[in-house]
Scaffold this active site. Structure first.
Site, PDB file in Angstrom:
ATOM      1  CE  LYS A 192      42.125 -30.244 -79.409  1.00 39.04           C
ATOM      2  NZ  LYS A 192      43.161 -30.124 -78.315  1.00 39.04           N
ATOM      3  NE  ARG A 267      46.423 -25.182 -74.129  1.00 38.77           N
ATOM      4  CZ  ARG A 267      45.757 -26.167 -73.203  1.00 38.77           C
ATOM      5  NH1 ARG A 267      45.984 -26.215 -71.919  1.00 38.77           N
ATOM      6  NH2 ARG A 267      44.887 -26.987 -73.753  1.00 38.77           N
ATOM      7  NE  ARG A 306      30.546 -30.618 -76.982  1.00 42.12           N
ATOM      8  CZ  ARG A 306      31.970 -30.331 -76.851  1.00 42.12           C
ATOM      9  NH1 ARG A 306      32.593 -30.713 -77.751  1.00 42.12           N
ATOM     10  NH2 ARG A 306      32.543 -29.727 -75.775  1.00 42.12           N
ATOM     11  NE  ARG A 312      32.103 -30.322 -71.828  1.00 46.74           N
ATOM     12  CZ  ARG A 312      33.344 -30.302 -72.198  1.00 46.74           C
ATOM     13  NH1 ARG A 312      33.838 -31.403 -73.192  1.00 46.74           N
ATOM     14  NH2 ARG A 312      34.110 -29.060 -72.327  1.00 46.74           N
ATOM     15  NE  ARG A 324      34.948 -24.283 -73.339  1.00 51.21           N
ATOM     16  CZ  ARG A 324      33.964 -25.140 -73.884  1.00 51.21           C
ATOM     17  NH1 ARG A 324      32.936 -24.735 -73.532  1.00 51.21           N
ATOM     18  NH2 ARG A 324      34.418 -26.352 -74.225  1.00 51.21           N
TER      19      ARG A 324
END
Ligand code: IMP
Ligand code: MG
Length: 368
Positions: A192, A267, A306, A312, A324
């Site tokens: 995104k 949201r 990733r 992360r 998630r």
């Protein structure tokens, strides 16, 4: 297209349609008021053309006079009617026909009828060339209506914007806002951020990421940032109103923007409503919700990949990743439904090369 002062207007109602509408109104007047020697009262300035057209079509004895009232400043009603030229004529016992160019809130005719009744007029009718039913707030019956229009600002055929446009022989409306405002969605790992960056350049849009806006306001200790931080520090959610005010400030900062990409907001349905209101207050709207669609398994693989280099921790654990993604779909479903109802939802296949995906997004945006 015509430009009057600072605003642009586009054709809306043709001369022919106006002519037909006046024929219809006049036919009604001829039928109802034959041999009643009515007194027509035109409301200046706007009604002067309509009044003259009606008079030319009236086949029996009649008289005409004018009053001058004003309620508009620019493109907004003031809800207060000023009497600029009063009525000299004797109206007791007469049949009076008010001729208006347009009835909007109805404030003007209400004041006018009070004036007439006070002067002893018992029989009155109202004829208007244009009527905005959505804006009308009165109970007074309007007897003859030329054309009903949506609640939009129009000019031409006697109607003005700050004094200009009365001489246009057809009616124009304010040029609709041609901003492109996108609400961008995509599950974690869908790319995104990358696409937002590309679209921003390609369409000259401003990317408003709620996360960035928060960080900016808090770091620079703006009033809203400090307020937001006070909630965050207490472990509470920042109220929608604070977030919306921050977004509002962001939109205002970019007056010349061709549009915005909203990222991270809305949201919830309540937030989507707030965003609609915010944009509406700027004469704009959400053009589309664009959601990148990527299969869960592809996302999991991408994020694990990733995670190997990004460091992360939330990218390293498959269980966390899957959760998630689930949270994303739970949240998104509400908004998908919200925008689908308005025919504004577009799902775009997010699997492929960057250019390929941009291509797909562009084909949606170019059609908006
Ligand atoms: P009202 O008192 O709100 O019904 O408004 C009636 C008067 O406002 C009209 O006689 C016009 O002078 C003005 N007006 C209302 N709508 C428009 C518009 O769209 N364009 C130009 N003038 C308008
Ligand atoms: Mg008027």
């Amino acid at each position: 297209m015509v430009k009057l002062h600072d605003l642009q207007f586009v054709p809306f109602i043709s001369e022919e349609e106006i002519g037909t509408a006046i024929d219809k109104v006049s036919a009604g007047l001829n039928q109802d008021l034959a041999n009643k020697n009515p007194l027509f009262i035109g409301v200046l300035n706007g009604a002067f053309i309509f009044a003259s057209e009606v008079l030319k079509r009236f086949d029996y004895d009649c008289e005409i006079s004018f009053v001058k009232l004003a309620s508009y400043e620019g493109t907004e009603t003031t809800h207060e009617v000023k009497e600029l030229v009063g009525l000299g004529e004797e109206v007791t016992g007469r049949t009076v026909v008010i001729l208006e160019d347009i009835v909007d809130t109805g404030n003007t005719i209400e004041v006018l009828i009070e004036m007439l009744v006070e002067k002893g007029c018992l029989t009155y009718k109202i004829a208007t060339l244009f009527y905005k039913p959505e804006a009308y707030t009165k109970k007074i019956n309007i007897n003859y209506i030329g054309i009903e229009i949506p609640n939009r600002f129009i000019v031409g055929y006697g109607l003005d914007y700050k004094g200009l446009g009365r001489n246009l022989t057809e009616v124009y409306q304010l040029k609709p806002n041609d901003m492109t405002n996108l609400v961008l969605f995509g599950p974690p790992g869908a790319g995104k951020g990358t696409q937002a960056e590309v679209l921003k350049q390609k369409y000259n849009l401003v990317h408003i990421s709620t996360g960035d806006v928060f960080r900016y306001n808090i770091k620079n200790e703006t009033e809203l940032g400090t307020l937001a931080k006070s909630y965050i520090d207490k472990g509470q959610l920042v109220p929608d109103e604070v977030t919306i005010n921050m977004l509002n400030a962001e939109v205002d900062k970019n007056q010349e923007a061709k549009g915005f990409i909203f990222d991270g907001f809305p949201r919830t349905e309540a937030q989507a409503d707030s965003l609609d209101k915010l944009l509406e207050s700027k004469g704009a709207m959400v053009s589309a919700m664009v959601a990148l669609e990527v299969d869960d398994e592809v996302l999991v693989q991408r994020l694990l990949e990733r995670g190997k280099t990004s460091g992360r921790p939330d990218d390293a654990d498959e269980k966390v990743i899957r959760n998630r993604i689930k949270v994303y779909y739970d949240e998104t479903a509400i908004l998908k439904n919200y925008y689908q109802k308005q025919d504004k939802y577009f799902g775009v296949d997010g699997v492929g090369g960057i250019d390929e995906i941009t291509e797909r997004l562009s084909s949606v945006i170019d059609k908006l």
